[in-house]
Design a protein around this motif. Structure first.
Motif, short mmCIF file in Angstrom:
data_model
loop_
_atom_site.label_atom_id
_atom_site.label_comp_id
_atom_site.label_asym_id
_atom_site.label_seq_id
_atom_site.Cartn_x
_atom_site.Cartn_y
_atom_site.Cartn_z
N GLY A 264 -0.73 -54.23 24.27
CA GLY A 264 0.21 -53.78 24.96
C GLY A 264 -0.41 -52.63 26.07
N LEU A 265 -0.98 -51.83 25.75
CA LEU A 265 -1.73 -50.76 26.41
C LEU A 265 -2.29 -51.26 27.73
CD1 LEU A 265 -2.80 -47.70 26.80
CD2 LEU A 265 -4.87 -48.64 25.82
N ARG A 301 3.43 -44.71 23.07
CA ARG A 301 3.83 -43.25 22.31
C ARG A 301 3.99 -43.68 20.84
NH1 ARG A 301 6.67 -42.50 27.36
NH2 ARG A 301 5.86 -41.26 28.55
N PHE A 302 4.71 -44.77 20.60
CA PHE A 302 4.97 -45.01 18.94
C PHE A 302 3.38 -45.30 18.55
CE2 PHE A 302 5.29 -48.47 16.07
CZ PHE A 302 6.11 -47.74 15.10
N ALA A 326 -4.23 -41.86 30.60
CA ALA A 326 -4.28 -42.38 31.85
C ALA A 326 -2.99 -43.38 31.87
CB ALA A 326 -5.54 -43.24 31.92
N ALA A 327 -2.65 -44.22 30.81
CA ALA A 327 -1.72 -44.95 30.81
C ALA A 327 -0.31 -44.59 30.79
CB ALA A 327 -1.93 -45.91 29.47
N LEU A 328 -0.19 -43.18 30.33
CA LEU A 328 1.27 -42.69 30.30
C LEU A 328 1.29 -41.60 31.60
CD1 LEU A 328 1.44 -42.20 26.49
CD2 LEU A 328 2.62 -43.83 27.96
N ALA A 329 0.34 -41.39 32.28
CA ALA A 329 0.25 -40.30 33.31
C ALA A 329 1.59 -40.65 34.38
CB ALA A 329 -0.91 -40.26 34.17
N PRO A 337 9.32 -41.65 20.97
CA PRO A 337 10.02 -42.90 20.63
C PRO A 337 10.44 -42.62 18.97
CG PRO A 337 7.42 -42.51 20.16
CD PRO A 337 8.16 -41.42 21.10
N PRO A 338 11.07 -43.79 18.66
CA PRO A 338 11.59 -43.68 17.32
C PRO A 338 10.61 -43.89 16.40
CG PRO A 338 12.28 -45.92 18.53
CD PRO A 338 11.58 -44.81 19.44
#
Length: 590
Positions: A264-265, A301-302, A326-329, A337-338
């Protein structure tokens, strides 16, 4: 009690991508179905091999010729500047191997030190690192591209297949415009043709159906990097496939249909690159692309645990904080997230010091199962910032190590010498890939969060049905006591009496230690003291018949690191069942 269903979206994706669902079919029927699919895949591969090497095919993927270069897609993956500088100094270091090239050495015309090195070499994984290294990097890159083109410019079964072709086309598309200022017109034309031919080959080849979406994304990015009629056709065809596959692969909670957090990343990185490429070309991005990026970002994030690394499940490794950041920048202020991801099949439990991630779904099936692991109800535990309990972290990079996909290679229960599923082997694996078969099909999950008290999590699966047993794992994270209590039960599917010979099966619960964690057995021979890098101690107490600490391994980029595993052992009568209870709590002297 809130129950999480057993990932219907995963089953749907597998079926539409060519894999059997496995529901409502006998084991013999499933085996026959896999045999027929393998036979068909082997026949198709032989036909493709002959066709792809023929002059008509080479001409087909070379027309129409691209006019030139257009967009400069940005890949947000972090680069390693030191690797780029090493290459400028004549040393190519890739995936644990290295070649000394000197000033004029050709890495494509000499043996690679390892297969992993060769995969990275022909995937051009070195190109983004080299391009970040400053003066001289473009000229060296152009020379290496010419070296590759001279030896492998025509179809080759290794270089033009699998992720080698996909990643090479991706890296070329992202680097082409940066190379252009140093390149001659002939070199620019050759690079554009390499990109176009690679993208068209991706559209025609059937050798990696589990990466159909990833390939469609790369084709579209390649189209954006080019100009002319070739560009328009690749963008149109690629986007059509992307839209058709997106909702199948990116589940509603953002998980990848393969159930690998790392997959997924990596898909998120590619989609961000695609979004940037379309924007540069002034083309509207499909709505499904934006939704997928949002969902995947939430899923990443989860899966990030308290030590900053990604959870390592189902063929994914514990990716480090720099790559995750880097993926979330693009959206570093995203919502929290839940604690539950029911579609992809994972549950997170968060206490004061203890954090637990649990695999609460069946493994992927069919074409999506080439990296799936037979490890239902596996857990990872982080205490403070220390990842203490993990799995072996197997990934496809660990070529030839499929034994680490079995049940005893993760922190879960296993019976005897068997496993709750197994990868294909022999010619069937050669034709289809190492699909996972005979894995758990039904997984029931119940979760109950009690405010200010704790979290109950029950996972029940049928991975041991061939032995007449069901595995039930009950976890309770006590918020007040800051401890985790577990109970692993083997329940008979059909209860039996005392008649007939008694049959006992050994079973064990494994707690795989992270390489940075260490464990020691107490004098009572039962309790185990675990310490991580912070040197804070945690007691693992239990009522098992026997307790041992054995050597194990933990994979990092496909390379095994030495680690250990705590093994709780007992025996079970299939008609009666058995259980082991255990508890993880902070040591009093810390």
């Amino acid at each position: 009690m809130e129950g999480a269903p057993a990932t219907p979206s995963v089953r749907k994706s597998s079926a539409l991508l060519g894999g059997p669902s496995g529901r409502g079919r006998s084991r013999a029927g499933r085996t026959k179905g896999v045999f027929l699919k393998a036979l068909g895949a082997a026949t198709r591969a032989n036909v493709e091999r002959e066709w792809f090497g023929s002059p008509p095919h080479r001409a087909l993927i070379s027309r129409p010729r691209p006019v030139g270069l257009a967009a400069h897609p940005h890949d947000p993956r972090p680069v390693d500047l030191e690797r780029g500088r090493q290459l400028l100094d004549g040393v190519m270091a890739l995936d644990g191997g290295a070649l000394r090239l000197g000033e004029t050495g050709d890495p494509f015309d000499q043996p690679s030190p390892t297969r992993q090195f060769a995969i990275a070499l022909h995937g051009f994984n070195w190109l983004p690192h080299l391009m970040s290294a400053g003066p001289g990097s473009s000229r060296l890159a152009l020379r290496l591209l010419q070296d590759w083109r001279r030896v492998f410019g025509v179809w080759n079964a290794f270089s033009w297949s699998g992720e080698r072709l996909e990643r090479r086309t991706f890296h070329l598309a992202c680097a082409a415009r940066a190379l252009a200022p140093e390149a001659s017109d002939a070199e620019i034309s050759a690079i554009a043709l390499d990109i176009a031919r690679g993208a068209r080959q991706l559209l025609k080849a059937c050798d990696a159906p589990h990466r159909a979406l990833e390939r469609a994304v790369v084709v579209t990015i390649a189209g954006c990097a080019l100009s002319g009629k070739a560009s328009d056709r690749l963008i149109a065809t690629g986007l059509k496939r992307v839209i058709a596959l997106m909702e199948l692969i990116v589940l509603p909670d953002g998980g990848h249909a393969s159930r690998s957090p790392e997959a997924g990343l990596e898909l998120l990185f590619d989609l961000l690159t695609l979004d940037d490429a379309l924007s540069q070309r002034g083309r509207p991005a499909p709505e499904s692309l934006g939704r997928a990026i949002d969902r995947l970002s939430s899923s990443v994030r989860f899966f990030v645990l308290a030590d900053g690394h990604l959870a390592a499940f189902q063929g994914g490794e514990a990716v480090g904080p720099r790559r995750v950041a880097a993926a979330l920048a693009h959206d570093d202020q995203g919502p929290c997230p839940p604690q539950s991801a029911p579609h992809v099949g994972y549950q997170k439990m968060q206490g004061g010091s203890i954090q637990v991630m649990a695999d609460a779904g069946p493994p992927a099936k069919g074409v999506l199962s080439v990296a799936a692991c037979a490890q239902p109800a596996a857990i990872e535990i982080v205490c403070g910032k220390d990842r203490l309990i993990t799995s072996c972290g197997w990934s496809p990079e660990a070529a030839g190590a499929n034994a680490f996909r079995l049940s005893d290679a993760a922190s879960t229960l296993s019976v005897g010498d068997g496993s709750a599923g197994r990868p294909l082997a022999g010619w069937r694996a050669g034709a289809l890939g190492p699909w996972l078969i005979d894995g758990a099909a039904d997984v029931e999950v119940k979760r109950h969060d009690v405010a200010d008290t704790g979290v109950w999590l029950d996972i029940v699966h049928d991975g041991w049905k061939r032995l007449g047993l069901t595995h039930a794992r009950r976890l309770f994270l006590d918020l007040k006591a800051d401890e985790l209590r577990g109970e692993d039960s083997l329940l008979p599917i059909v209860s039996g009496g005392e008649d007939g010979p008694r049959r006992y099966l050994p079973f064990m619960i494994s707690f795989h230690l992270h390489p940075d964690a260490r464990a020691s057995l107490a004098r009572d021979g039962k309790s185990v003291l675990i310490k991580g890098q912070s040197n804070v101690g945690w007691w693992l107490r239990n009522d098992a018949v026997d307790v041992a600490i054995a050597p194990s391994a933990h994979f990092d980029h496909g390379h095994a690191r030495r680690a250990g595993t705590i093994v709780l052992k007992s025996q079970v009568r299939p008609e009666k069942g058995a259980k082991i209870r255990w508890k993880l709590a902070r040591a009093a002297d810390h």
